[in-house]
Motif scaffolding. Structure first.
Motif, PDB file in Angstrom:
ATOM      1  N   ILE A   1       0.843  -1.204   0.000  1.00  0.00           N
ATOM      2  CA  ILE A   1       0.000   0.000   0.000  1.00  0.00           C
ATOM      3  C   ILE A   1       0.875   1.251   0.000  1.00  0.00           C
ATOM      4  CG2 ILE A   1      -1.617   1.318   1.431  1.00  0.00           C
ATOM      5  CD1 ILE A   1      -2.836  -1.404   2.260  1.00  0.00           C
ATOM      6  N   ALA A   2       1.936   1.250   0.822  1.00  0.00           N
ATOM      7  CA  ALA A   2       2.831   2.407   0.873  1.00  0.00           C
ATOM      8  C   ALA A   2       3.533   2.605  -0.469  1.00  0.00           C
ATOM      9  CB  ALA A   2       3.856   2.234   1.989  1.00  0.00           C
ATOM     10  N   ALA A   3       3.947   1.530  -1.125  1.00  0.00           N
ATOM     11  CA  ALA A   3       4.618   1.638  -2.421  1.00  0.00           C
ATOM     12  C   ALA A   3       3.674   2.206  -3.472  1.00  0.00           C
ATOM     13  CB  ALA A   3       5.129   0.263  -2.859  1.00  0.00           C
ATOM     14  N   ARG A   4       2.413   1.774  -3.476  1.00  0.00           N
ATOM     15  CA  ARG A   4       1.450   2.330  -4.439  1.00  0.00           C
ATOM     16  C   ARG A   4       1.202   3.818  -4.172  1.00  0.00           C
ATOM     17  NH1 ARG A   4      -2.943  -2.583  -4.546  1.00  0.00           N
ATOM     18  NH2 ARG A   4      -1.758  -3.956  -5.903  1.00  0.00           N
ATOM     19  N   ARG A   5       1.116   4.157  -2.876  1.00  0.00           N
ATOM     20  CA  ARG A   5       0.905   5.566  -2.528  1.00  0.00           C
ATOM     21  C   ARG A   5       2.084   6.426  -3.006  1.00  0.00           C
ATOM     22  NH1 ARG A   5       0.701   5.380   3.127  1.00  0.00           N
ATOM     23  NH2 ARG A   5      -1.340   4.443   2.899  1.00  0.00           N
ATOM     24  N   MET A   6       3.316   5.951  -2.793  1.00  0.00           N
ATOM     25  CA  MET A   6       4.498   6.715  -3.246  1.00  0.00           C
ATOM     26  C   MET A   6       4.547   6.775  -4.767  1.00  0.00           C
ATOM     27  SD  MET A   6       7.530   5.825  -0.521  1.00  0.00           S
ATOM     28  CE  MET A   6       7.728   4.150  -1.007  1.00  0.00           C
ATOM     29  N   GLN A   7       4.124   5.713  -5.453  1.00  0.00           N
ATOM     30  CA  GLN A   7       4.115   5.731  -6.919  1.00  0.00           C
ATOM     31  C   GLN A   7       3.137   6.782  -7.436  1.00  0.00           C
ATOM     32  OE1 GLN A   7       2.945   2.027  -8.671  1.00  0.00           O
ATOM     33  NE2 GLN A   7       3.365   2.686 -10.770  1.00  0.00           N
ATOM     34  N   ARG A   8       1.931   6.842  -6.832  1.00  0.00           N
ATOM     35  CA  ARG A   8       0.967   7.868  -7.260  1.00  0.00           C
ATOM     36  C   ARG A   8       1.501   9.269  -6.991  1.00  0.00           C
ATOM     37  NH1 ARG A   8      -2.918   4.190  -4.980  1.00  0.00           N
ATOM     38  NH2 ARG A   8      -2.922   5.421  -3.064  1.00  0.00           N
ATOM     39  N   ARG A   9       2.154   9.452  -5.833  1.00  0.00           N
ATOM     40  CA  ARG A   9       2.724  10.766  -5.509  1.00  0.00           C
ATOM     41  C   ARG A   9       3.803  11.143  -6.518  1.00  0.00           C
ATOM     42  NH1 ARG A   9       4.623  10.784   0.423  1.00  0.00           N
ATOM     43  NH2 ARG A   9       2.399  10.524   0.722  1.00  0.00           N
ATOM     44  N   ALA A  10       4.656  10.171  -6.912  1.00  0.00           N
ATOM     45  CA  ALA A  10       5.709  10.441  -7.897  1.00  0.00           C
ATOM     46  C   ALA A  10       5.103  10.770  -9.257  1.00  0.00           C
ATOM     47  CB  ALA A  10       6.640   9.246  -8.005  1.00  0.00           C
ATOM     48  N   GLU A  11       4.029  10.061  -9.629  1.00  0.00           N
ATOM     49  CA  GLU A  11       3.385  10.351 -10.907  1.00  0.00           C
ATOM     50  C   GLU A  11       2.784  11.757 -10.908  1.00  0.00           C
ATOM     51  OE1 GLU A  11       0.609   7.178 -11.361  1.00  0.00           O
ATOM     52  OE2 GLU A  11       2.139   5.741 -12.024  1.00  0.00           O
ATOM     53  N   ARG A  12       2.154  12.149  -9.778  1.00  0.00           N
ATOM     54  CA  ARG A  12       1.609  13.516  -9.694  1.00  0.00           C
ATOM     55  C   ARG A  12       2.719  14.557  -9.790  1.00  0.00           C
ATOM     56  NH1 ARG A  12      -1.889  11.453  -5.608  1.00  0.00           N
ATOM     57  NH2 ARG A  12      -0.506  12.295  -4.019  1.00  0.00           N
ATOM     58  N   ALA A  13       3.835  14.323  -9.111  1.00  0.00           N
ATOM     59  CA  ALA A  13       4.962  15.270  -9.175  1.00  0.00           C
ATOM     60  C   ALA A  13       5.514  15.351 -10.591  1.00  0.00           C
ATOM     61  CB  ALA A  13       6.058  14.841  -8.198  1.00  0.00           C
ATOM     62  N   SER A  14       5.575  14.197 -11.287  1.00  0.00           N
ATOM     63  CA  SER A  14       6.063  14.186 -12.668  1.00  0.00           C
ATOM     64  C   SER A  14       5.128  14.987 -13.571  1.00  0.00           C
ATOM     65  CB  SER A  14       6.165  12.751 -13.152  1.00  0.00           C
ATOM     66  OG  SER A  14       6.489  12.700 -14.523  1.00  0.00           O
ATOM     67  N   ARG A  15       3.802  14.827 -13.391  1.00  0.00           N
ATOM     68  CA  ARG A  15       2.851  15.608 -14.203  1.00  0.00           C
ATOM     69  C   ARG A  15       2.990  17.111 -13.935  1.00  0.00           C
ATOM     70  NH1 ARG A  15      -0.837  11.295 -12.997  1.00  0.00           N
ATOM     71  NH2 ARG A  15      -1.741  12.576 -11.343  1.00  0.00           N
ATOM     72  N   ARG A  16       3.169  17.467 -12.651  1.00  0.00           N
ATOM     73  CA  ARG A  16       3.340  18.893 -12.322  1.00  0.00           C
ATOM     74  C   ARG A  16       4.596  19.462 -12.975  1.00  0.00           C
ATOM     75  NH1 ARG A  16       1.477  17.583  -7.052  1.00  0.00           N
ATOM     76  NH2 ARG A  16       3.629  17.430  -6.342  1.00  0.00           N
ATOM     77  N   ALA A  17       5.682  18.667 -12.942  1.00  0.00           N
ATOM     78  CA  ALA A  17       6.939  19.140 -13.541  1.00  0.00           C
ATOM     79  C   ALA A  17       6.787  19.306 -15.047  1.00  0.00           C
ATOM     80  CB  ALA A  17       8.059  18.159 -13.224  1.00  0.00           C
ATOM     81  N   ARG A  18       6.117  18.359 -15.721  1.00  0.00           N
ATOM     82  CA  ARG A  18       5.892  18.489 -17.169  1.00  0.00           C
ATOM     83  C   ARG A  18       5.057  19.722 -17.496  1.00  0.00           C
ATOM     84  NH1 ARG A  18       4.212  12.444 -18.802  1.00  0.00           N
ATOM     85  NH2 ARG A  18       6.252  11.492 -18.595  1.00  0.00           N
ATOM     86  N   ARG A  19       4.006  19.894 -16.691  1.00  0.00           N
ATOM     87  CA  ARG A  19       3.134  21.049 -16.906  1.00  0.00           C
ATOM     88  C   ARG A  19       3.909  22.355 -16.719  1.00  0.00           C
ATOM     89  NH1 ARG A  19      -0.706  20.385 -13.049  1.00  0.00           N
ATOM     90  NH2 ARG A  19      -1.376  18.488 -14.067  1.00  0.00           N
ATOM     91  N   ALA A  20       4.741  22.407 -15.690  1.00  0.00           N
ATOM     92  CA  ALA A  20       5.535  23.621 -15.438  1.00  0.00           C
ATOM     93  C   ALA A  20       6.522  23.864 -16.578  1.00  0.00           C
ATOM     94  CB  ALA A  20       6.281  23.492 -14.097  1.00  0.00           C
ATOM     95  N   LEU A  21       7.140  22.774 -17.065  1.00  0.00           N
ATOM     96  CA  LEU A  21       8.076  22.895 -18.185  1.00  0.00           C
ATOM     97  C   LEU A  21       7.358  23.365 -19.450  1.00  0.00           C
ATOM     98  CD1 LEU A  21      10.973  22.479 -19.168  1.00  0.00           C
ATOM     99  CD2 LEU A  21      10.347  20.131 -19.732  1.00  0.00           C
ATOM    100  N   ALA A  22       6.177  22.798 -19.697  1.00  0.00           N
ATOM    101  CA  ALA A  22       5.412  23.202 -20.881  1.00  0.00           C
ATOM    102  C   ALA A  22       5.001  24.658 -20.769  1.00  0.00           C
ATOM    103  CB  ALA A  22       4.179  22.305 -21.039  1.00  0.00           C
ATOM    104  N   MET A  23       4.614  25.091 -19.574  1.00  0.00           N
ATOM    105  CA  MET A  23       4.228  26.494 -19.384  1.00  0.00           C
ATOM    106  C   MET A  23       5.421  27.400 -19.615  1.00  0.00           C
ATOM    107  SD  MET A  23       1.013  26.635 -18.727  1.00  0.00           S
ATOM    108  CE  MET A  23       0.598  28.063 -17.794  1.00  0.00           C
ATOM    109  N   ALA A  24       6.612  26.981 -19.154  1.00  0.00           N
ATOM    110  CA  ALA A  24       7.825  27.809 -19.312  1.00  0.00           C
ATOM    111  C   ALA A  24       8.226  27.896 -20.783  1.00  0.00           C
ATOM    112  CB  ALA A  24       8.968  27.226 -18.480  1.00  0.00           C
ATOM    113  N   VAL A  25       8.081  26.799 -21.536  1.00  0.00           N
ATOM    114  CA  VAL A  25       8.463  26.801 -22.940  1.00  0.00           C
ATOM    115  C   VAL A  25       7.483  27.645 -23.741  1.00  0.00           C
ATOM    116  CG1 VAL A  25       8.631  25.320 -24.994  1.00  0.00           C
ATOM    117  CG2 VAL A  25       9.660  24.589 -22.837  1.00  0.00           C
ATOM    118  N   MET A  26       6.205  27.583 -23.419  1.00  0.00           N
ATOM    119  CA  MET A  26       5.204  28.305 -24.202  1.00  0.00           C
ATOM    120  C   MET A  26       5.279  29.804 -23.973  1.00  0.00           C
ATOM    121  SD  MET A  26       1.937  25.789 -24.128  1.00  0.00           S
ATOM    122  CE  MET A  26       0.952  26.874 -25.122  1.00  0.00           C
ATOM    123  N   HIS A  27       5.735  30.252 -22.831  1.00  0.00           N
ATOM    124  CA  HIS A  27       5.759  31.715 -22.577  1.00  0.00           C
ATOM    125  C   HIS A  27       7.084  32.308 -22.746  1.00  0.00           C
ATOM    126  CE1 HIS A  27       1.685  32.182 -21.332  1.00  0.00           C
ATOM    127  NE2 HIS A  27       1.780  31.152 -20.497  1.00  0.00           N
TER     128      HIS A  27
END
Length: 119
Positions: free
Chosen positions: A93-119
Motif C-alpha cells: 500500500i505504501a509503495a502504491r501511494r508513493m508511486q501515485r505521488r511520484a506520478e503527480r509530481a512528474s505531471r506537475r513538472a511536465r506542466r511547469a516545463l510546458a508552461m515555461a516553454v510556451m511563454h
C-alpha cells in the motif's frame, strides 16, 4: 437365576473383561493379549508386557502434558504468519501511494516545463 428373556444371567465372578470393558483400567493389572493361533505369524503386534504398558502410559501422559505447548506454538506460528502478511500488504500500500505521488509530481513538472516553454 434366569433373566426376563429366559436366558441365564451371567454371574459376576465368571464375567471376563472385554476390549471395551476391561476388568481393570490399570494397564499394570491387565493380562497381556495373546494372539490367536489362526492368525499368521507376524500379522499382529507382539504381546504387550507390563514394561511396555508402563512406557506407553508414561508416553501418553507426556504427550498429554505437551499438548498445550504444541497448541501455543501453532497459535504463535499463525500469528507470525498473519503479521508477516500484514506487513507485506502495508508495504505494498505504501509503495502504491508513493508511486501515485511520484506520478503527480512528474505531471506537475511536465506542466511547469510546458508552461515555461510556451511563454
Amino acid at each position: 437365576m434366569t433373566a426376563t428373556c429366559g436366558a441365564p444371567a451371567p454371574t459376576h465372578s465368571l464375567r471376563l473383561g472385554t476390549i471395551d470393558r476391561p476388568c481393570t483400567h490399570d494397564p499394570r493389572n491387565q493380562a497381556p493379549m495373546i494372539t490367536p493361533t489362526k492368525e499368521p505369524v507376524g500379522s499382529a503386534t507382539p504381546d504387550v508386557t507390563i514394561i511396555g504398558a508402563n512406557d506407553s502410559r508414561q508416553n501418553r501422559t507426556r504427550e498429554m502434558q505437551l499438548i498445550p505447548e504444541a497448541l501455543a506454538r501453532a497459535h504463535m506460528h499463525d500469528r507470525l504468519r498473519e503479521a508477516q502478511e500484514g506487513r507485506q500488504s502495508a508495504r505494498l500500500i505504501a509503495a502504491r501511494r508513493m508511486q501515485r505521488r511520484a506520478e503527480r509530481a512528474s505531471r506537475r513538472a511536465r506542466r511547469a516545463l510546458a508552461m515555461a516553454v510556451m511563454h
